[in-house]
Design an enzyme around this catalytic site. Structure first.
Site, mmCIF file in Angstrom:
data_model
loop_
_atom_site.group_PDB
_atom_site.id
_atom_site.type_symbol
_atom_site.label_atom_id
_atom_site.label_comp_id
_atom_site.label_asym_id
_atom_site.label_seq_id
_atom_site.Cartn_x
_atom_site.Cartn_y
_atom_site.Cartn_z
ATOM 1 N N CYS C 87 40.458 6.450 -13.847
ATOM 2 C CA CYS C 87 41.835 6.894 -14.014
ATOM 3 C C CYS C 87 42.204 7.913 -12.948
ATOM 4 C CB CYS C 87 42.029 7.429 -15.443
ATOM 5 S SG CYS C 87 43.743 7.658 -15.896
ATOM 6 N N HIS C 196 39.476 3.394 -19.362
ATOM 7 C CA HIS C 196 38.518 4.467 -19.630
ATOM 8 C C HIS C 196 37.257 3.969 -20.329
ATOM 9 C CE1 HIS C 196 40.968 8.094 -18.658
ATOM 10 N NE2 HIS C 196 41.928 7.188 -18.725
ATOM 11 N N GLU C 198 34.536 5.464 -20.618
ATOM 12 C CA GLU C 198 33.860 6.570 -21.320
ATOM 13 C C GLU C 198 34.417 6.787 -22.724
ATOM 14 O OE1 GLU C 198 36.346 6.875 -19.494
ATOM 15 O OE2 GLU C 198 37.422 8.765 -19.711
#
Ligand SMILES: Nc1ncnc2c1ncn2[C@@H]1O[C@H](COP(=O)(O)OP(=O)(O)O)[C@@H](O)[C@H]1O
Ligand SMILES: [Mg+2]
Lengths: 752, 109, 225, 109
Positions: C87, C196, C198
């Site tokens: 991002c 994302h 994560e």
């Protein structure tokens, strides 16, 4: 530019008869007289500025104080309460050495004037409150109310407000985990933007705003001070300056979430290193508030050199600096030996920090401007001894007629086809439709601890990664119910919020509230306010959940027309292990659908009466808090012991709305068999309280029903999760695809 | 067809976090001596019609109601000729006044 | 010895703790890196996390790109050290010209947060070896400025050389050219993506655990290297 | 002290979602006849030093490395005198070239 002499204390003593613009600053004649009496002379311009903002409704709660007292007086015994009402935010023990602080606040009027910035700075303000307690903010919620969805001005206000809440919260890195979106013509011109923030800390890290210890440094840090929000002070300024002075002061404040993110990190780092003796965020009334409150909560006095304050606009007068509401600023009290390290932490985070004064031995707040004393007051008289009003209140004359206008006589759908049409109309109406157009603009993942977020009943945040300890939050309020009965309306708001938290499996612990009402000078609005306070305080006592803090917003009215009385209640709950949380979605075919609680024909203030008939009248649904408590116990036990796979409370829109949401969320339909003899319309659309739908795995059915029977909670098996339709046997059927496009399509069509 | 430029800047008294971020970054990149930075928007429009007063006032109205937010921004409209030279522009004072005019009162459109 | 993966914190980084958590869950040692320090603290790979570095003012990633830590990251990346930009980190990599193209405002001009389906188009980079080419995964997407743009020639070249790593499925969420969600450099050690991973590493908090494979991929690569 | 304006616009070949959104919205607000809209940025800088070539080229360098992203944007720098009139500006071609120059090739500083 020539200046008239600075209005020093000495000058004020010499010129007792000088006229002062106290009325323009919003003071009443007797209030001004009282200030003169306290000081034994006329106030200086700077003192007048301070008293006038600190004694305003917004800062002094002068109209609401006498009613808010009940929250303390009636507060239930609660072992969980570590810090009660009165501090910047209350603090609750959630176990394992963790404490949680949470608070809701309004930014209604600024959000009408400039929706994006108004809402953004609303989030900024409440987050600073939480940080000032020493807690790391971990999530936000937003409770929103707008005018009619179709009104053109709503198309101006709503997208701006939503973008502002998202723009600020997303940039701070706080997940948005819930809230409300309500449309009603009564909020046209008076949208309500209430933002809640929750933060977490260890017990030993709780910090209170006070300035003890003579010689300690007063450090202002964060954004530079500009002329924001000082319309009032400019009146004073124009007196002491020539008219060629650039007197245009901004009418709105612009937020800088990046600056606030740095402020959070640097404040928490300073706390962690033990550098802070006292701290206060700068919100309404800016430095006037921070200095007088820090000084009056401490043991000594305070001396401030106002000309050291870093400015964004060098033309600001001392009065304006004292009143400025520039965002993203904080004020800390730091021991001299630690000041250097504090400034270094600020430098690490690129935050401007300036020593502006120190704590003194005496008991006076003294403020200097280029060496001259312009304020010399007892800070308590500024911060805590503002006027208190017993405003007259009276039950409005129209209340009886409103209550007599019962929804009983409204035509109702009877046949399967009519029920189907009414159902589709209800669930796709703006108040019931999906809010994903709004909530998809909010980051719900950041920080990686979001266990449940919208469109669940409550947001759930993991607090401890190892133990799984977590907290749940929900906000609720129904202005339509409160208009019919403000006492019951406040109790209903608490009941719903409590129920939403319990539906996630969390044990409700404490309450924050935002009371949005009309003008306190109108006895009818004041009566609504008094009744709502009484109702909320009573209900909190009955449910054992103390109010830990909140906010009052008055004068929400356009001309003579006030908004519906709108108490918004936020409830905080705790889960010992968030892996046990209960979602709302029907995820497994074969799950058994149970309806808990009892259904009566209750349509006063209901979503159906609004959508189908544009009607508001009668009495709101009855509240039974004992029943709410029992329902919550069952929901919590069901979650803890793995007896329920899903739970969703019933509120606006009744059983129908709940089933639609659980089906769409889980991606499965359900076959519902209405109990023999039940009136389908009542069962589907009534808004009786104390109810929830649960999905029980077959293997747990016996254990679950036995628990309900043993505790005395009615539990009726009404169907099974199955297929791709929501089918009401013998009545009508709604394919999920059709439902989804009806429910998802409404807001994008209006605002996309 | 006429080319019109609308420049929208934050009002001087309004906080400009973007401009400040740029200003703070410059010394770190080795650029000294920049005392102030303000960041605004620039629109280039291609508009039907000749480069005259009427076109100017049409675009001024757009700027006032839509391109600029009068609560926090001022704007200037410049009408250009084919060669890109300015032939007409908003009276800066009027522009500012127009911008301020809708502050707080602007309601439905 | 565990593999050390550095995670940079810029002022305004938000998902740095999440990236460190993902590294740990994948079995690596997460090493916090501070934007003002040139040192990479002996990290074997670096993650530039999501967030709003410097408030995303000017352009996303434009100011962060000039921080001291980035000069070290650039130097090591050119020598083959694995670097992942998520991002805002992707934006920083584009601004630094470690990756081609740029990221602009979403075409609908709104922030968007949703669970996004993606196809893994290249399972040969340092960060995607644990996927299969063509595998479909779901991870959160959340951004304001996620529209991937580059000139046609660059886009063609990316396609022809297999440097599109992730592509959006089920509708383009932001106007990215050719549905591109992530790209890599020629060597395959630098990868940037808007979604994302994560946030998709735990059952409890993510829509899936699909994101974990990016982190296990790089750990395997570093162990066998 | 000199006032310098930097105008940064999306390159013509690059998608401009903001400009497009404005263009799409205008007819709904009752404004017809706007054939194209592009939205860029405008910076106003206060810079130490006189309004000369050197100041111009200092700011051009800032624009090239920082204020504009050459991959997607072009820029123009205008140096103003005390009265606000333009005294010097980027040669538009050179400016564009400079903007393009850093695309894809410039690395670390
Ligand atoms: N403005 C908003 N911000 C965040 N979440 C919202 C907002 N409006 C509605 N929601 C979420 O949408 C879901 C449905 O809202 P609502 O029907 O009011 O829930 P309930 O009836 O359970 O209180 C809830 O999860 C609520 O938190
Ligand atoms: Mg609910």
């Amino acid at each position: 530019m020539t200046r008239t002499p600075l209005d020093t204390v000495a000058h004020a003593e010499r010129t007792p008869e000088d006229g002062q613009p106290w009325a323009e600053l919003g003071l009443k004649e007797d209030e001004y007289a009282r200030i003169r009496e306290i000081l034994g002379r006329r106030p200086t311009g700077a003192e007048l500025a301070m008293y006038s903002v600190m004694w305003s409704e917004h800062c002094s709660y002068k109209s609401s104080k006498v009613h808010l007292r009940q929250f303390g007086e009636k507060a239930p015994e609660s072992e969980a309460l570590l810090v009660g009402i009165g501090e910047q935010a209350g603090v609750v023990d959630v176990g394992q050495g963790y404490a949680v602080t949470f608070k809701i606040e309004s930014h209604n009027h600024p959000s009408y004037v400039e929706p994006y910035q108004g809402a953004a700075t609303g989030v900024g303000g409440i987050v600073r409150d939480i940080v000032a307690m020493g807690a790391r903010p971990v999530a936000v919620l937003d409770a929103l109310r707008f005018g009619a969805a179709e009104h053109p001005d709503t198309r101006r206000v709503l997208p701006g407000v939503v973008a502002g809440i998202g723009g600020y919260g997303n940039c701070l890195g706080l997940p948005n985990i819930g809230g409300e979106t309500v449309f009603d013509p009564c909020y046209q011109g008076n949208p309500l933007v209430n933002a809640l923030c929750v933060g977490v800390m260890r017990h030993e890290d709780i910090h209170l705003a006070k300035a003890a210890g003579a010689g300690n440094k007063v450090i202002l840090y964060g954004a530079r001070t500009g002329g924001d929000g000082i319309g009032g002070a400019s009146i004073l300024a124009s007196e002491s300056f020539d008219s060629d002075k650039p007197s245009k002061r901004p009418s709105v404040q612009v937020g800088d979430p990046f600056q606030e993110k740095l402020l959070i990190e640097c404040t928490l780092e300073a706390f962690a290193e033990g550098l802070v003796s006292g701290i206060q965020d700068l919100g309404a009334a800016g430095l006037s508030c921070a200095t007088s409150e820090l000084a009056s909560n401490g043991s000594g006095g305070m001396r401030v050199e106002l000309d050291t304050v870093p400015l964004r606009d060098s033309s600001l007068s001392p009065e304006e600096i004292l009143m400025s509401e520039s965002q993203e600023r904080m004020c800390a009290v730091v021991e001299p030996a630690k000041a250097e390290r504090f400034l270094a932490v600020c430098e690490k985070w690129d935050v401007t920090a300036t020593v502006i004064g120190e704590v003194t031995d005496g008991d006076r707040l003294e403020i200097y401007w280029h060496g001259e004393r312009i304020v010399d007051v007892d800070p308590r008289t500024v911060a805590h001894e503002g006027p208190v009003y017993e405003r007259p209140y009276a039950r409005p004359t129209w209340q009886d007629a409103l209550r007599a206008d019962s929804p009983e006589t409204l035509p109702r759908p009877r046949t399967g086809d009519e029920l189907r049409a009414a159902a589709l109309e209800l669930v796709s109406a703006p108040n019931q439709a999906s809010t994903s157009w709004i909530t998809d603009q909010y980051d719900r993942y950041v920080l990686g601890n979001t266990v449940l977020a919208q469109p669940e009943d409550g947001g759930v945040i993991r607090v401890d990664e190892r133990s799984g300890l977590g907290v749940a939050l929900a906000t609720d309020g129904n202005g339509r119910y409160a208009k019919l009965d403000p006492y019951e309306g406040a109790r209903l708001a608490l009941a719903e919020s409590y129920r939403n938290v319990a539906a996630t499996g969390a044990r409700p612990l404490a309450v924050t509230d935002c009371l949005n009402f009309g003008s306190p000078e109108d006895p009818a609005a004041m009566w609504q306010f008094a009744e709502a306070c009484r109702g909320l305080a009573d209900a909190c006592r009955e449910l054992g959940t103390p109010v830990t803090g909140g906010n009052v917003s008055l004068y929400n009215q356009t001309g003579e027309t006030a908004i519906h009385p709108t108490p918004v209640v936020g409830v905080l709950g705790v889960l010992d292990d968030v892996s046990r949380r209960t979602p709302i979605g029907f995820t497994e075919p074969g799950q058994l659908v149970y309806l808990l609680g009892e259904t009566r024909a209750e349509f006063g203030g209901s979503a159906w009466s609004q959508v189908a008939h544009g009607h508001l009248g009668g009495t709101p649904p009855a509240v039974d808090l004992e029943r709410e408590r029992l329902l919550a116990e069952i929901l919590i036990a069901g979650s803890r012991d793995g007896m329920v796979d899903a739970a969703h409370d019933l509120s606006e829109g009744g059983l129908l709305q709940t089933l639609v949401e659980s089906c769409l969320r889980g991606g499965n339909g359900a076959r519902i068999v209405l109990p023999d003899g039940a009136d389908p319309f009542t069962l589907l659309f009534s808004e009786s309280q104390g109810r929830a739908v649960v999905a029980v795995p077959r293997s747990e059915e016996v254990r679950f029903t036995e628990m309900c029977a043993a505790r005395g909670l009615p539990a009726a098996r009404i169907g099974v999760v199955d297929g791709q339709e929501l089918d009401f046997q013998g009545q009508f059927s709604l394919p999920l695809d059709e439902l989804r496009s009806a429910v998802e399509g409404t807001l994008p069509a209006l605002f996309g | 067809m006429t080319r019109v430029v609308v420049e929208v800047m934050p009002k001087p008294e309004i906080l400009d976090p973007q401009g400040q971020a740029v200003q703070r970054a410059l010394p770190r990149l080795g650029y000294q001596g920049v005392l102030d930075v303000r960041q605004g928007k620039r629109f280039e429009l291609e508009v039907d019609g000749p480069p005259n007063r009427e076109t100017l006032s049409r675009v001024e109205e757009m700027a006032e109601t839509f391109l600029a937010n009068g609560v926090i921004e001022n704007f200037t409209v410049r009408v250009l000729d084919a060669a890109g030279a300015e032939v007409l522009s908003t009276d800066p004072v009027a522009g500012a006044a127009a911008g301020a005019g809708n502050s707080g009162t602007e309601g439905a459109r | 010895m565990t593999t050390r993966i550095g995670v940079v914190t810029f002022p305004g980084s938000l998902d740095d703790a999440d990236a460190r958590r993902a590294v740990s869950l994948a079995g690596g040692e997460a090493v916090p890196l501070w934007h003002r320090d040139k040192s990479l603290r002996q990290a074997d790979a670096v993650v530039l996390p999501g967030g709003f570095s410097y408030g995303d003012y000017l352009r996303c990633g434009a100011i962060a790109r000039f921080s001291p830590v980035m000069s070290s990251v650039l130097e090591h990346a050119r020598e083959g050290m694995p670097v992942l930009g998520i991002c805002n980190g992707f934006q920083v990599l584009c601004e630094s010209h470690l990756l081609p193209g740029a990221l602009i405002r979403n075409d609908h001009l709104r922030f968007v947060c949703r669970d996004q389906r993606l196809r893994v188009e290249n399972a040969a980079t340092d960060w995607t070896a644990d996927f299969r080419t063509g595998q479909e995964i779901t991870v959160p997407l959340k951004n304001n400025d996620g529209g991937y743009v580059a000139d046609e020639r660059t886009l063609d070249e990316l396609e022809e050389t297999g440097r599109v790593v992730f592509r959006y499925l089920d509708g383009n969420p932001n106007g990215s050219r050719r549905d591109i969600a992530g790209v890599t450099n020629e060597a395959g050690n630098v990868v940037g993506l808007m979604p994302h991973p994560e946030h998709a590493v735990e059952e409890l908090t993510g829509p899936t655990t699909d994101g974990l494979s990016l982190f296990t991929s790089v750990l395997k690569k570093l162990v066998t290297a």
